[in-house]
Design a protein around this motif. Structure first.
Motif, PDB file in Angstrom:
ATOM      1  N   ILE A  81      -8.763 -16.611   8.218  1.00 54.96           N
ATOM      2  CA  ILE A  81      -9.732 -15.625   8.714  1.00 54.96           C
ATOM      3  C   ILE A  81     -11.235 -15.438   8.258  1.00 54.96           C
ATOM      4  N   SER A  82     -11.389 -16.432   7.255  1.00 55.53           N
ATOM      5  CA  SER A  82     -12.750 -16.407   6.648  1.00 55.53           C
ATOM      6  C   SER A  82     -13.209 -17.874   6.181  1.00 55.53           C
ATOM      7  N   LEU A  83     -14.243 -18.247   6.206  1.00 58.17           N
ATOM      8  CA  LEU A  83     -14.763 -19.612   5.986  1.00 58.17           C
ATOM      9  C   LEU A  83     -16.246 -19.586   5.297  1.00 58.17           C
ATOM     10  N   ALA A  84     -16.468 -20.430   4.051  1.00 57.10           N
ATOM     11  CA  ALA A  84     -17.645 -20.429   3.897  1.00 57.10           C
ATOM     12  C   ALA A  84     -17.909 -21.885   3.430  1.00 57.10           C
ATOM     13  N   LEU A  85     -19.376 -22.293   3.488  1.00 59.17           N
ATOM     14  CA  LEU A  85     -19.705 -23.442   3.377  1.00 59.17           C
ATOM     15  C   LEU A  85     -20.299 -23.811   2.024  1.00 59.17           C
ATOM     16  N   HIS A  86     -20.165 -24.650   1.166  1.00 58.49           N
ATOM     17  CA  HIS A  86     -20.697 -25.134   0.001  1.00 58.49           C
ATOM     18  C   HIS A  86     -22.004 -25.338  -0.045  1.00 58.49           C
ATOM     19  N   PRO A  87     -23.165 -25.045  -0.769  1.00 56.84           N
ATOM     20  CA  PRO A  87     -24.453 -25.273  -0.501  1.00 56.84           C
ATOM     21  C   PRO A  87     -24.784 -26.838  -0.091  1.00 56.84           C
ATOM     22  N   GLU A  88     -23.962 -27.837  -0.713  1.00 57.94           N
ATOM     23  CA  GLU A  88     -24.078 -29.242  -0.364  1.00 57.94           C
ATOM     24  C   GLU A  88     -23.519 -29.537   1.016  1.00 57.94           C
ATOM     25  N   LEU A 128     -15.798 -14.831   2.119  1.00 55.44           N
ATOM     26  CA  LEU A 128     -15.717 -15.968   1.051  1.00 55.44           C
ATOM     27  C   LEU A 128     -17.266 -16.322   0.955  1.00 55.44           C
ATOM     28  N   ALA A 129     -17.874 -16.620  -0.291  1.00 56.01           N
ATOM     29  CA  ALA A 129     -19.330 -17.007  -0.388  1.00 56.01           C
ATOM     30  C   ALA A 129     -19.335 -17.989  -1.652  1.00 56.01           C
ATOM     31  N   PHE A 130     -20.111 -18.932  -1.351  1.00 51.33           N
ATOM     32  CA  PHE A 130     -20.410 -19.854  -2.537  1.00 51.33           C
ATOM     33  C   PHE A 130     -21.762 -19.325  -3.308  1.00 51.33           C
ATOM     34  N   ASP A 131     -22.057 -19.520  -4.322  1.00 50.98           N
ATOM     35  CA  ASP A 131     -23.157 -19.214  -4.854  1.00 50.98           C
ATOM     36  C   ASP A 131     -24.064 -20.612  -4.881  1.00 50.98           C
ATOM     37  N   LEU A 132     -25.453 -20.479  -5.176  1.00 51.80           N
ATOM     38  CA  LEU A 132     -26.331 -21.356  -5.150  1.00 51.80           C
ATOM     39  C   LEU A 132     -26.071 -22.626  -5.419  1.00 51.80           C
ATOM     40  N   GLY A 134     -23.201 -23.767  -6.248  1.00 52.22           N
ATOM     41  CA  GLY A 134     -21.829 -23.994  -5.820  1.00 52.22           C
ATOM     42  C   GLY A 134     -20.861 -24.196  -6.836  1.00 52.22           C
ATOM     43  N   GLN A 135     -21.306 -23.725  -8.168  1.00 52.24           N
ATOM     44  CA  GLN A 135     -20.057 -23.616  -8.883  1.00 52.24           C
ATOM     45  C   GLN A 135     -19.080 -22.509  -8.744  1.00 52.24           C
ATOM     46  N   CYS A 136     -19.606 -21.418  -8.160  1.00 46.05           N
ATOM     47  CA  CYS A 136     -18.704 -20.074  -8.185  1.00 46.05           C
ATOM     48  C   CYS A 136     -18.378 -19.746  -6.721  1.00 46.05           C
ATOM     49  N   LEU A 137     -17.206 -19.192  -6.570  1.00 48.88           N
ATOM     50  CA  LEU A 137     -17.007 -18.666  -5.014  1.00 48.88           C
ATOM     51  C   LEU A 137     -16.679 -17.296  -5.117  1.00 48.88           C
ATOM     52  N   VAL A 138     -16.978 -16.434  -4.263  1.00 43.93           N
ATOM     53  CA  VAL A 138     -16.693 -15.116  -4.344  1.00 43.93           C
ATOM     54  C   VAL A 138     -15.765 -14.880  -2.961  1.00 43.93           C
ATOM     55  N   SER A 139     -14.769 -14.082  -3.428  1.00 47.18           N
ATOM     56  CA  SER A 139     -13.705 -13.758  -2.327  1.00 47.18           C
ATOM     57  C   SER A 139     -13.389 -12.130  -2.233  1.00 47.18           C
ATOM     58  N   VAL A 140     -13.130 -11.773  -1.115  1.00 49.65           N
ATOM     59  CA  VAL A 140     -12.977 -10.329  -0.871  1.00 49.65           C
ATOM     60  C   VAL A 140     -11.527 -10.152  -0.073  1.00 49.65           C
ATOM     61  N   GLY A 141     -10.553  -9.353  -0.839  1.00 48.70           N
ATOM     62  CA  GLY A 141      -9.403  -9.166  -0.165  1.00 48.70           C
ATOM     63  C   GLY A 141      -9.091  -8.225   0.685  1.00 48.70           C
ATOM     64  N   LEU A 142      -8.077  -8.207   1.512  1.00 44.46           N
ATOM     65  CA  LEU A 142      -7.807  -7.060   2.639  1.00 44.46           C
ATOM     66  C   LEU A 142      -6.859  -5.976   2.077  1.00 44.46           C
ATOM     67  N   PHE A 170     -17.132  -6.186   4.962  1.00 42.94           N
ATOM     68  CA  PHE A 170     -17.309  -6.985   6.041  1.00 42.94           C
ATOM     69  C   PHE A 170     -17.924  -8.150   5.648  1.00 42.94           C
ATOM     70  N   ASP A 171     -18.928  -8.121   4.620  1.00 43.28           N
ATOM     71  CA  ASP A 171     -19.579  -9.548   4.364  1.00 43.28           C
ATOM     72  C   ASP A 171     -19.912  -9.399   2.769  1.00 43.28           C
ATOM     73  N   ILE A 172     -20.071 -10.583   2.263  1.00 45.76           N
ATOM     74  CA  ILE A 172     -20.410 -10.739   0.920  1.00 45.76           C
ATOM     75  C   ILE A 172     -21.360 -11.735   0.689  1.00 45.76           C
ATOM     76  N   SER A 173     -22.372 -11.792  -0.145  1.00 43.47           N
ATOM     77  CA  SER A 173     -23.262 -12.770  -0.186  1.00 43.47           C
ATOM     78  C   SER A 173     -23.711 -12.803  -1.928  1.00 43.47           C
ATOM     79  N   TRP A 174     -24.025 -14.006  -2.094  1.00 41.37           N
ATOM     80  CA  TRP A 174     -24.777 -13.991  -3.499  1.00 41.37           C
ATOM     81  C   TRP A 174     -26.201 -14.009  -3.507  1.00 41.37           C
ATOM     82  N   ASP A 175     -26.701 -13.423  -4.443  1.00 41.13           N
ATOM     83  CA  ASP A 175     -28.220 -13.292  -4.105  1.00 41.13           C
ATOM     84  C   ASP A 175     -28.540 -14.920  -4.802  1.00 41.13           C
TER      85      ASP A 175
END
Length: 1989
Positions: A81-88, A128-132, A134-142, A170-175
């Protein structure tokens, strides 16, 4: 259609019938039609290679649009149900739903899993979201808390978790422009997070006045703290920091679902079907309205956008993917489409072309080309479609609808032929007959209607025999019969076309079916598991040509089974992809493909069918396939091809390693029992014994259920294990050394490649693995927290850095460790079946294998997880051992049937027969292998297992003369082999260790009993020998002298239970399990005599003393038989016991027997007749007993432990000198007591080595040795007994005792108070005052005068004749211009928390500054300027504080706070690490110390931080504070720990002290090992409550006690006591690192010689005392610190004093109130001074500009109120006892005092004209005194009828009125001085007040907040300008409002810092400052007022 040959069920002799294996053909996923647009967003991206990545169902798809190819990622088990793409843009992270959902990070080009992240979330992973970088990944549970988790995804470890929000996120993002900042948004909120240490701290976005609070759907971050977010109403909200800056209205017409940031700007997509592009400043660039394009339609809703260059990808709600090229934006390409809403059920295949037709609840029917992988036609119907069929000529398509109708369309243009509705319920199945004449339509009305095709579908027949809805139908090849299945699982037959039921089975048997899609019937029995109901398989389809059947089920599995399959539980191959239920499956017309459709996932999967002959070739092509083989756990048929389980393995499988009681549970159990027993414990308990034993030698080796657990060390010693002991055996000297760190059975042992370290794993609830070195036997690392029940296999990697372990839990969890750091690298569920072995690939440490029952698996590490694939073998074998070969792909495994399997890349290449029976052990050599098996052979092989070079037979005949014992049998089963030092070591099942020389001779080195419990033990009366008998049916004689060997063995017919030597040592009597006993010659072991009189086991047997004339034989059926040994006759029977007899002893005369029974009875019988006697306890003690092995009676009451209800003392033995009683119990402890052990809970020494029960203990004839046998651990242990001598390096753990007696340890009120302080978090605080009534903001408002007169507001004439209302408040001394106050800034804090905290005061910067804490602020105080600066990030009270001493971390401070439950939210306890000068937070560690953190300490290098909790277990945790990683954690002690400190020179050793304990700790890996302080060397030393700790060189530790002594410890042993270092408790000690001097602080009366502060030398032998000039009767020092020639002292009275070392001069730096609350507060009318009055009985005068206390008056009673006269020349003070005093300010003389009341004075006020004094008290009264009448203070009047106690009072400006606020939330007005109540609103409205301190009244209703149900506003004060109002409340908040604030819930600013309860608040003159007085924190905060310009 070709007619297929049909197998009728009789053809049982056909090969396929018996073939019980899975089919050899395969399926491979070729294409997926669809995209998940519903309920998901932001899930569609371009990868670096320009491919498109998205997901559908449980599959990640990488779609190459140029080549029109798809690749699939199949690592998930449920819907993604969720997908994030690494910055590379190569790696993709996907998250799934499920009970234990996980995240996969995978490579989009190779489709390999890179990492698996699991074990944090439940329910599902929403974002899901990767940081700038690409070392860290953040996830949010249901889950319900919407947990947010930050991962280091490469390692697979969590860096931080926190509850996200109470509602959906609904959404999460790294600054991407600020490090460690995130933004999350969701239902009605947006939160800005900062990541620091291991904690995520949120700040809620303030919507303010710019926009309405609403649901935010997506976010994107920009530069300079700007965040853009898309809202539900279509606006874009722009945030700066946490505040809403502006809104872009109407960006979309409704909800904005997706926002994508790229280099060019931002793309947004909304529910209105538009995509908008914006530049980097969010100025609009262009709009693309997809509804208006060719492919568009009304209601199109965009769920995902991705903008890359000139291409834009758009994903829609209805499962389409569009690609838009910017310059042709009105021509988007539709590159993927699928069905949308509702379920997808209908599937039909074209009979002659590669086409598939599907129809769904979205009312569309679609035709797909299986060759072109595209949709070629689509048509929308009126109703949801449930089934479909194509006529056999391929012209017509029939569709069954949900409303009971069906429609026929022409295939070529999808035009309608007919539409018929004969039924009300859904049509679930329809099929054309093979001859094309009829259409059968099955509905949920339980009927099948037959229609004639040619007659324009006229109904020609009905089938009505079914009682439930129709699920499946098939026609016969001749179109004469129809078979149906229905919802009841019934199969019926009908004749066509009439529809008459056919019941004659013979007739049916001959029928051949044209298709087979039914799930019932003999041909498809095998699709059902053996014991399941017939509901979860939704569809099948048979391929008659290839004899294979495909099935689709509710679990998302597609399976291939052989067709036909007659017996249930057939073998299958299974394929994942669909997530939930698959509704239908069909073969394509030419059997090239299988098409499956998913119900809820709306997707169509197309699988390529690979027949048998091609299977071999394709293996090479598709490495990414999850070819899950069917010989998987799921297919557990009663297959004939699984070999019989070998008897030995069978036995082993039945062993359970569960314990009734785990050692880990003992501390808790003891604590529970202790509460009950505290009373019972005798005041003074007997001391423990002086002498001790140490483990000397063990006979035994655990071979019966372990393998490969025997190795040579570097030095040629031999290491193995038995019971709970790791043994290192030196074969030259025949000596053993022991590793005793385990507390339960060791089950496995692995050796480091350098052969100097060993890893051992044990049984336990949370079982631990210890890594220790073999020379000094010290632990290097302890690994815990991953395995339940036990650890059954271990292996080191070839480089020695990693360790793999397997647990005994149901999933046989596999863990890969970095063992030195104690970090878990990866973990995964191994297998449902038992795993016997784990091996790490020596060439590639990321790969490993596990093998065990019916499987071998090949694993690859992926981040924090492991990916495993089963090795495919033809028939399932159980693997017992495995090794890697000399290339990275080859593996050799030994099976339970005696074969060696050779594997290459997960495929079995060949098998070699090696042994008869299982191959238990293999060992790899340079060039070849050695194997050992059950057949007792050791075989040597060449390097390819082609030739057996040599075999060695283990036989008695080849035993070398130097052997230490005898082989029990020839060819024993071999369980372990290893090579080294020119020899081969062999371990056998019978517990023997043999050394085999290459040339052939065999030496026996060690042996013990075989499997079975050992109970019988006897020592020889005058030789160093002992005899044992066991359930293994042997009697063995052992030599106890230095040769340590087994001298003789005799096999018995039955298992033995007891034995005894005769007094002359010539005969040996044995009691057996079956009730017989025999007496044998002690030298030859030949029978002398035997008897069999009893049925139950002979539990004890004893010769009478002296000549040994009688033999007493005790049996399990409750009798003791007495035999005369001279004539071998039974002469007596002792009856009278109801129970099993457990122990018996003779008296020295041989006339009396003492008997113990299992019912805890102690009985006495006279010999030889057996007459029972009752003997009083006093007499029993006088009798001389020949032996004492009983466990009952007054002389051994003390041996029963506190937890005696869960453990039995099984055996005891009194030494021959009658001094020491040794006991063995069910928990495996051996204990020594002084004899007699009277009273309860005698003190003892205890030793752990046996694992479960110690069944017997015996002293040798001269007391020099103690011999013990263990039950299940089969070992015989020999302990040497040593009298008390010098105690060097004793590795033994003698825990002295279990219950402290209460007289120990002394009492001190301060200590008791500190221990009993309960720390409650602020948000749970309740009312400070006992208020009653309705809160102001909930009261009904009374109508105003106007309203009462019926005047409508606003209708008054514009010029009113009434005078304008006067000001509410007289504005004093503020000058011309009134300026409101904008902000409060904390300027000074008067206060220091010392009452219940210690060691919280330190120097910084070489003594220029000091640091301490008060309430929730950290204070840095500069000694030269007296300026203070504050650290204010703590959310609740600080309890402890320490400074990092390492030069690399200057001014780094750690402080710990109060908290509640450990749920990682903001209110959970946390430790902040911060920079004292810049106040930057460096790390925040949220921890599981529920309640709070009471002690913190940095390690020597400054990198580790130690913390102790206030939770019930007083948890100790070690952190790497910079990374926020928890290194180790464990229960500290059952009672309160006060301090824990690292040794100043160490990063691994620390000491904890607390109530009646001191513990010495060592950090090993992630394990914390501890030793209790040992007192026994000093006479009369007793364990006291320890309060403080300091350190000296050479491992010395000093602990300060409650009695004033200081204990000096070397290692963990008490060596000296510094008696009465202080006369009262030693609260604090400080070790100076520079010169090693020690400062102590305690509680003492100041005298000439001594003071409460002393400076000592390094050994604490000499000291110098300092007097503190505090003028207190008792000084109590709570904190000390020392720097350049100065000592800093913090006292219990909240003073901070600096003492010069040379001059001994004292300088008081800080003062504070000692006890709170500080109720009274008064500001001087003209100067910046104020007074405070508190519970501690003092009134203090404070000078704000000089930041100090100017004066202090001690009143002797708690003070409650204080007030200045209008001129500032007098002060009135109200006391708690009802008295009040008036002082003259200049002289501090008492002008007058009076006591007219007996309860507390709550407020006291001078009238503005200085004539009256008003005194308000708790007696619900206000008294008026006329001051003009002089100091005798006569009361002139009082206000009556006040309903509750008075809180505050204010005079009117003209001194004519007074207003009161009361405890009933009522504001009352009275006249002065008459005391008449005023209620007339007209009068009230005209009053101008001199001051306003009331929190009640309409003017201030806005100060009451919504959440004040438990807690109140406690105080208020209006500024002198009358524009502002400051309030304090029970939550500890200071708030600033505008005055007046008549609207409810007014806006305000909040200031934190105080603990719970602000007691009072005042503005100082000129509104320069606000002073707030604390309740719980005893502190005064001075806030500077910042005025508006």
């Amino acid at each position: 259609m070709k007619r297929h040959q049909q197998f009728a069920p009789e053809g049982k002799n056909d090969k396929n019938m018996a073939d019980r294996t899975a089919p050899t053909c395969q399926l491979r996923l070729e294409w997926v039609y669809g995209y998940r647009g519903h309920q998901c967003r932001n899930n569609l991206y371009y990868t670096a290679a320009g491919e498109i990545v998205y997901f559908v169902a449980g599959v990640g798809v990488v779609y190459n649009t140029r080549e029109h190819k798809q690749k699939f990622y199949l690592g998930h088990t449920d819907d993604i149900i969720s997908l994030a793409l690494h910055p590379e843009r190569v790696f993709v992270a996907t998250g799934q739903v499920g009970k234990e959902p996980y995240i996969c990070v995978w490579d989009s080009s190779t489709i390999q899993t890179v990492s698996i992240l699991k074990e944090v979330h439940t329910h599902g992973i929403a974002c899901l979201a990767f940081d700038l970088d690409g070392q860290c990944l953040v996830s949010v549970g249901l889950d319900s808390k919407n947990t947010i988790c930050v991962w280091d995804w490469k390692k697979g470890v969590t860096l931080a978790t926190a509850p996200g929000h109470t509602d959906r996120i609904f959404d999460i993002s790294w600054d991407l422009f600020q490090q460690s900042k995130l933004v999350s948004c969701g239902v009605k909120h947006i939160k800005f997070w900062s990541l620091c240490g291991n904690s995520l701290t949120p700040k809620r976005g303030m919507f303010g006045r710019m926009g309405e609070l609403q649901t935010i759907l997506c976010v994107a971050c920009a530069r300079e703290e700007v965040t853009y977010s898309g809202a539900l109403n279509g606006d874009i909200y722009v945030w700066k920091g946490i505040n809403l800056m502006r809104t872009i209205q109407g960006a979309h017409l409704s909800g904005i679902f997706s926002m994508n940031a790229c280099e060019e700007g931002f793309a947004t997509g909304g529910r209105d079907g538009c995509v908008r592009l914006w530049d980097l400043n969010f100025k609009p660039i262009t709009v693309i309205d997809l509804r208006e394009t060719d492919q568009g339609y009304k209601g199109l809703s965009v769920r995902s956008v991705c903008w890359s260059g000139d291409h834009i990808l758009v994903g829609t709600q209805d499962s389409e993917i569009f690609e838009v090229v910017v310059h042709e934006r009105n021509k988007p390409f539709l590159i993927m489409q699928g069905h949308c809403e509702g379920e997808l059920w209908a599937l039909a295949i074209h009979p002659t072309k590669p086409l598939a037709m599907t129809g769904s609840d979205d009312r569309s029917v679609r035709i797909w080309s299986l060759v072109d992988h595209a949709m070629i036609a689509r048509c929308n119907m009126e109703e949801p479609i449930r089934c479909a069929a194509v006529s056999h000529d391929g012209l017509n398509l029939a569709l069954g609808m949900k409303d009971g109708s069906f429609t026929v369309l022409r295939v070529r243009d999808l035009t309608e032929v007919v539409h018929i509705k004969d039924r009300k319920e859904a049509i679930h199945e329809l099929k054309y007959s093979p001859d094309g004449a009829h259409l059968a339509v099955g509905s949920n009305d339980s009927t099948v209607d037959i229609y004639g095709v040619v007659q324009r579908y006229k109904k020609v027949g009905e089938c009505v025999a079914s009682t439930s809805f129709i699920t499946h139908m098939d026609w016969s090849t001749d179109s004469k019969f129809l078979q149906t299945n229905d919802g009841n699982g019934i199969r019926l037959f009908y004749r066509m076309p009439s529809g008459k039921e056919v019941t004659n089975t013979e007739e049916i048997k001959k029928v051949q079916w044209a298709t087979w899609t039914c799930v019932l019937g003999p041909e498809v029995n095998g699709i059902w598991p053996k014991y399941s109901n017939f509901s979860n398989i939704n569809a099948v389809d048979a391929n008659f040509n290839n004899q294979v059947l495909v099935t689709a089920d509710d679990y998302g599995l597609v399976k291939l089974v052989r067709y036909p399959c007659i017996r249930k539980g057939a073998k299958f191959k299974k394929y994942f992809g669909h997530s939930a239920h698959i509704t239908n499956v069909r073969w394509s017309h030419d059997h090239q493909w299988v098409v499956t459709i998913g119900g809820a996932d709306h997707s169509v999967f197309q699988w390529k069918f690979i027949p048998e002959k091609k299977t071999k070739e394709t293996l090479a092509i598709a490495p990414q396939e999850m070819l899950v083989d069917s010989n998987s756990e799921e297919s557990d048929s009663d297959q004939s091809d699984v070999p019989e389980m070998d008897s030995e393995i069978e036995q082993e499988m039945q062993l359970t390693y569960r314990r009734q009681v785990y050692k880990e549970d003992l501390p808790h159990l003891k604590e529970q029992r202790k509460e009950k027993h505290r009373v019972a414990a005798d005041k003074k308990r007997a001391k423990g014994p002086a002498s001790r034993v140490r483990l000397h030698f063990i006979h035994g080796y655990r071979g019966h259920d372990c393998r490969s657990n025997l190795f040579y060390t570097q030095t040629g010693e031999i290491v193995y294990h038995v019971a709970a002991v790791g043994v290192v055996y030196n074969r030259q000297q025949n000596t053993q050394h022991f590793y005793l760190g385990h507390n339960d059975d060791i089950l496995c042992l692995g050796i480091h490649p350098l052969k100097d370290y060993v890893a051992t794993g044990q049984v336990g609830r949370d079982s631990s693995i210890h890594i220790w070195e073999t020379e000094f036997l010290t632990p290097l690392s302890v690994l815990k927290g991953c395995h339940q029940l036990g650890v059954c296999a271990l292996d080191f990697s070839a480089d020695g850095k990693r360790l793999a372990s397997v647990g005994l839990d149901d999933n046989h969890t596999i863990v890969l460790w970095d063992w030195r750091k104690g970090e878990k690298l990866s973990a995964f569920r191994g297998s449902k079946d038992r795993v016997f072995i784990v091996k790490i690939n020596p060439h590639m440490p990321d790969k490993l294998i596990t093998a065990g029952v019916k499987h071998i698996k090949f694993w690859q590490k992926a981040g924090g997880g492991l990916i495993g694939k089963k090795g495919s073998m033809g028939k399932t074998e159980t693997m017992m051992c495995a090794v890697y070969g000399w290339t990275e792909e080859t593996v050799f495994s030994g099976t339970s049937s005696g074969d060696i399997c050779i594997w290459r890349d997960m495929l079995m290449v060949k098998k070699v027969k090696a042994h008869d029976g299982p191959v238990f052990s293999m060992y790899a050599l340079e060039k070849g292998f050695v194997t050992g098996g059950k057949d007792g052979l050791v075989a040597l092989w060449d390097d390819a297992f082609e030739r057996c070079l040599k075999t060695y037979v283990i036989k008695r005949a080849v035993l070398a003369p130097g052997s230490k014992g005898l082989l029990l049998e020839d060819n024993p089963s071999i369980r372990a082999i290893s090579l080294g030092h020119g020899h081969m070591l062999v371990g056998t099942k019978n517990g023997e260790i043999l050394e085999v020389d290459k040339s052939g001779p065999i030496t026996l080195l060690v042996q013990g009993h075989m499997e079975g419990e050992v109970w019988g033990l006897a020592t020889h009366p005058h030789l160093p020998l002992c005899a044992t008998v066991s359930n293994d049916k042997t009697l063995r004689i052992w030599d106890l002298s230095p040769s340590h060997c087994m001298l003789a063995v005799r096999k018995l017919k039955k298992g033995g239970r007891s034995c005894c030597f005769s007094p002359d040592g010539k005969a040996l009597a044995l009691g057996l399990q079956d009730g017989s006993f025999l007496v044998v010659n002690a030298d030859t072991l030949e029978d002398l005599v035997s008897f069999h009189h009893r049925k139950d086991v002979i539990s004890d047997i004893r010769f009478s003393p002296g000549a040994g004339k009688y033999l007493a034989v005790a049996s399990g059926d409750g009798f003791v038989d007495i035999y005369n040994m001279m004539n071998s006759k039974r002469v007596g029977v002792c009856k009278g016991s109801m129970n099993y007899i457990t122990h018996l002893d003779w008296d020295t005369r041989g006339k009396l027997l003492q008997v113990n029974t299992a019912g805890k009875e102690q009985l006495f019988f006279e010999a030889p007749r057996g007459k029972q006697h009752t003997i009083p306890a006093t007499e029993v003690e006088k009798i001389e007993w020949s032996t004492w092995t009983c466990v009952l009676g007054t002389s051994c009451d003390g041996i029963w432990p506190v937890v005696s209800d869960i453990t039995d003392v099984t055996s005891a033995c009194l030494s021959n000198d009658r001094q020491i009683l040794a006991t063995g119990d069910d928990l495996g402890y051996l204990k020594l007591f002084n004899y007699p052990a009277k009273g309860t809970y005698a003190k003892f020494k205890r030793y752990v080595a046996h694992s479960t029960h110690v069944t017997n203990v015996r002293w040798s004839h001269d007391d020099s040795l103690l011999v013990t046998v263990g039950g299940a651990d089969t070992s015989l242990m020999i302990w040497s007994h040593e009298a008390d001598g010098p105690r060097e390096g004793w590795p033994y753990d003698s825990e002295e005792s279990d219950v402290e007696s209460e007289d120990d340890g002394g009492y001190d009120s301060d200590v008791t108070r500190e221990n009993e302080t309960s720390h409650v978090i602020k948000t749970l605080s309740s009312n400070m005052r006992p208020m009653t009534g309705v809160k102001p903001h909930l009261q009904q408002k009374e109508p105003t005068v106007d309203e009462r007169q019926g005047v409508v507001r606003g209708s008054r004439p514009s010029v009113s004749r009434a005078l304008p209302l006067p000001d509410k408040l007289q504005t004093n001394n503020v000058g011309k211009k009134k300026r409101p106050i904008e902000e409060l800034v904390l300027e000074v804090v008067f206060g220091y928390r010392s009452k219940d905290c210690r060691n919280n005061l330190h120097y910084l910067n070489d003594g220029a500054d000091i640091i301490y804490h008060a309430a929730s602020v950290g204070v840095v105080h500069n000694l030269t300027t007296a300026c203070q600066s504050f650290y204010v990030e703590h959310s609740d009270d600080i309890l402890c504080l320490t400074v990092n001493q390492h030069p690399k971390f200057p001014n780094v401070v750690a402080s710990g706070q109060v908290g509640d439950a450990a749920d990682m939210s903001a209110s959970c306890p946390s430790i902040h690490v911060w920079d004292a000068m810049s106040k930057q937070t460096l790390s925040v560690l949220r921890c599981a110390h529920s309640c709070g953190v009471c002690s913190v300490s940095f390690s020597a290098t400054g990198k580790l931080l130690l913390s102790v909790g206030l939770d019930a277990e007083h948890t100790i945790t070690i952190w790497k504070w910079q990374e926020g990683i928890k290194v180790a954690s464990c229960m500290g002690h059952a009672r309160r720990i006060f301090v824990a400190e690292f040794r100043p020179d160490s990063d691994t050793q620390f000491v904890s002290v607390g109530i009646k304990h001191v513990r010495f700790w060592m950090l090993a890996g992630q394990g914390l090992l501890s030793k209790k302080g040992t007192l026994s060397t000093l006479e009369d030393a007793r364990m006291q409550t320890m309060l403080s700790v300091a350190f000296g060189a050479n491992n010395l530790t000093f602990t300060g006690t409650i009695s004033g002594d200081v204990c000096v410890w070397k290692e963990h042993v008490l060596v000296r006591i510094v008696a009465k270092a202080h006369s009262g408790p030693v609260f604090t000690m400080y070790t100076t690192l520079r010169d090693g001097l020690i400062v102590t602080g305690g509680k003492e009366r100041p005298s000439k010689e001594g003071g409460a502060l002393k400076l000592w030398d390094q050994e604490m032998t000499r000291c110098r005392a300092f007097r503190l000039e505090t003028r207190q009767s008792i000084d109590c020092v709570r904190s000390v610190c020392r720097a350049k020639g100065k000592i800093l002292v913090g006292t219990r009275n909240a003073e901070i004093i600096e003492v010069g070392e040379k001059s001994a001069a004292c300088n008081i730096l800080i003062n504070g109130h000692m006890d709170g609350p500080i109720w009274g507060l008064a500001a001087h009318p003209t100067r910046d001074l104020f007074l405070s009055a508190a519970e501690d009985g003092t009134v203090r005068l404070w000078d704000i500009p000089n930041r100090k206390m100017v004066n202090k008056v001690s009143l002797g009673h708690p003070a409650h109120a204080v007030s200045y006269s209008p001129e500032g020349d007098m002060v009135a003070i109200g006391m708690k006892n009802g008295e009040f005093i008036i002082l003259l300010v200049t002289s501090l003389k008492i002008w007058g005092k009076k006591r007219d009341r007996h309860s507390a004075i709550q407020d006291i006020r001078f009238s503005p004209d200085a004539q009256y004094l008003a005194v308000g008290s708790s007696e619900n009264a206000v008294d008026f005194y006329d001051l003009t009448l002089g100091p005798q203070l006569n009361r002139v009047n009082c206000c009556r009828d006040i309903s509750s106690f008075v809180i505050q009072m204010d005079f009117s400006a003209d001194s004519c009125y007074i207003q009161l606020s009361t405890g009933a939330y009522k504001r009352l007005l009275y006249e002065v001085p008459t005391g008449k109540q005023v209620t007339e609103p007209a009068v009230i409205d005209k009053i101008t007040w001199a001051t306003w301190t009331s929190m009640l009244g309409d003017e201030v209703v806005g100060i009451w907040s919504r959440n004040s149900d438990k807690a109140d506003v406690t105080c208020a004060c209006v500024s002198h300008s009358g524009l502002n109002l400051a309030t304090g409340d029970d939550f500890g908040m200071v708030k600033l409002f505008d005055f007046p604030c008549p609207e409810k819930f007014a806006k305000h600013k909040r200031y934190l810092g105080h603990s719970a309860h602000v007691a009072n608040i005042r503005f100082t003159n000129g509104d320069h400052y606000v002073v707030s007085a604390g309740g719980d924190d005893r502190s005064l905060f001075v806030w500077k007022c910042v005025h508006a310009p």
